[in-house]
Structure formats: structure tokens, C-alpha cells
Scaffold this motif. Structure first.
Motif, PDB file in Angstrom:
ATOM      1  N   THR A 123       0.099  -1.857   0.122  1.00 41.18           N
ATOM      2  CA  THR A 123       1.464  -1.378   0.305  1.00 41.18           C
ATOM      3  C   THR A 123       1.501   0.129   0.067  1.00 41.18           C
ATOM      4  O   THR A 123       0.471   0.737  -0.236  1.00 41.18           O
ATOM      5  CB  THR A 123       2.433  -2.065  -0.679  1.00 41.18           C
ATOM      6  N   GLU A 124       2.672   0.713   0.148  1.00 40.33           N
ATOM      7  CA  GLU A 124       2.829   2.145  -0.132  1.00 40.33           C
ATOM      8  C   GLU A 124       2.443   2.487  -1.563  1.00 40.33           C
ATOM      9  O   GLU A 124       2.042   3.612  -1.855  1.00 40.33           O
ATOM     10  CB  GLU A 124       4.267   2.574   0.127  1.00 40.33           C
ATOM     11  N   THR A 125       2.572   1.529  -2.466  1.00 41.34           N
ATOM     12  CA  THR A 125       2.324   1.806  -3.890  1.00 41.34           C
ATOM     13  C   THR A 125       0.974   1.300  -4.387  1.00 41.34           C
ATOM     14  O   THR A 125       0.650   1.493  -5.548  1.00 41.34           O
ATOM     15  CB  THR A 125       3.443   1.182  -4.749  1.00 41.34           C
TER      16      THR A 125
END
Length: 144
Positions: A123-125
Motif C-alpha cells: 500500500t502507500e504506507t
């Protein structure tokens, strides 16, 4: 993972695999596990072999045999991990729609995949254990 797959040849210490896709046309395909800068991390690249031997990783073949091709990719993962047991494989599509296709196949085959592999969604994180219904940018697979 029980779907029929194409026979493939193994090259370069099980980091390059070639097979023939037989659908609407006959297409030579290649799967390359490319070493990335992080320790024991490889990128999986799937493409067509053009006349002259160059690989095209952006082409959309649309040969009508998607499930055979994806089952072949899974079989090469098994062979790759037999030869590189400490490795992890990073997988993302060359387009967002290909990444979604990979996600659909992973979700559909998750029970079978998890018998043999650990799979994370990116994911983005960061990375997290793969969950159905979450949109991922990429995937990381390692052998259990």
C-alpha cells in the motif's frame, strides 16, 4: 494453482523461464526474475519474446489463454523458490489494470496460494498481509 499450465524451460539458474502461449496465436513468452537492490528481493517480469529475441514487457497479447499463462507464472514461482528459497518476489503489473488482474487472481486462489506462500499487499504506507477487498499497488511473495 490446480489449473493446467504450459510446459516451460528454465534458464540462468532458474531466473529466466520461457514457454509458448497457444491461444488465438502462438506467442513465445518469457518470465524473468530480476534481482532488485534490496537483499533477496526479485521483481517478476512477464512478457512476449519478439522476433529477434528481445522481450517486450509492455505488450498486451490478449491471446485468450490468460488462466494458462497465470498458472504457468505460479509454476515458475514454485521452481524459482526451490532454487532461491530465501528470496522474496515483488509483483506489480505494467499497468494498473494488470495489477488489478493479479489481485483478482490472488484473491480467487488465496486459500491454495497460502498453503505454499506468504503473500503481502503493498500500500502507500507499506506492506501488510494480503486481504481480499483491499486495493494494492503491488504484491510481495515469499516461500513459507
Amino acid at each position: 494453482m490446480t489449473h493446467p499450465f504450459y510446459e516451460f524451460t528454465i534458464h540462468n539458474g532458474a531466473i529466466r523461464f520461457e514457454f509458448v502461449s497457444i491461444g488465438q496465436r502462438v506467442i513465445r513468452k518469457v518470465i524473468i526474475y530480476q534481482k532488485l537492490p534490496l537483499p533477496n528481493l526479485y521483481n517478476l517480469a512477464l512478457g512476449d519474446i519478439e522476433v529477434g529475441g528481445k522481450a517486450d514487457f509492455e505488450i498486451i497479447s490478449d491471446n485468450g489463454d490468460r488462466d494458462y499463462v497465470l498458472a504457468t507464472v505460479i509454476q515458475t514461482l514454485i521452481t524459482f523458490f526451490q532454487n532461491h528459497p530465501q528470496a522474496s518476489v515483488f509483483i506489480t503489473g505494467s499497468t494498473p489494470s494488470r495489477t488489478r488482474l493479479y489481485q483478482v487472481v490472488i484473491a480467487r486462489e488465496l486459500t491454495e496460494i497460502q498453503k505454499r506462500f506468504e503473500i503481502s499487499g503493498v500500500t502507500e504506507t507499506g506492506n501488510e498481509p494480503f486481504q481480499k477487498g483491499v486495493l494494492y499497488r503491488a504484491f510481495v511473495i515469499s516461500q513459507k
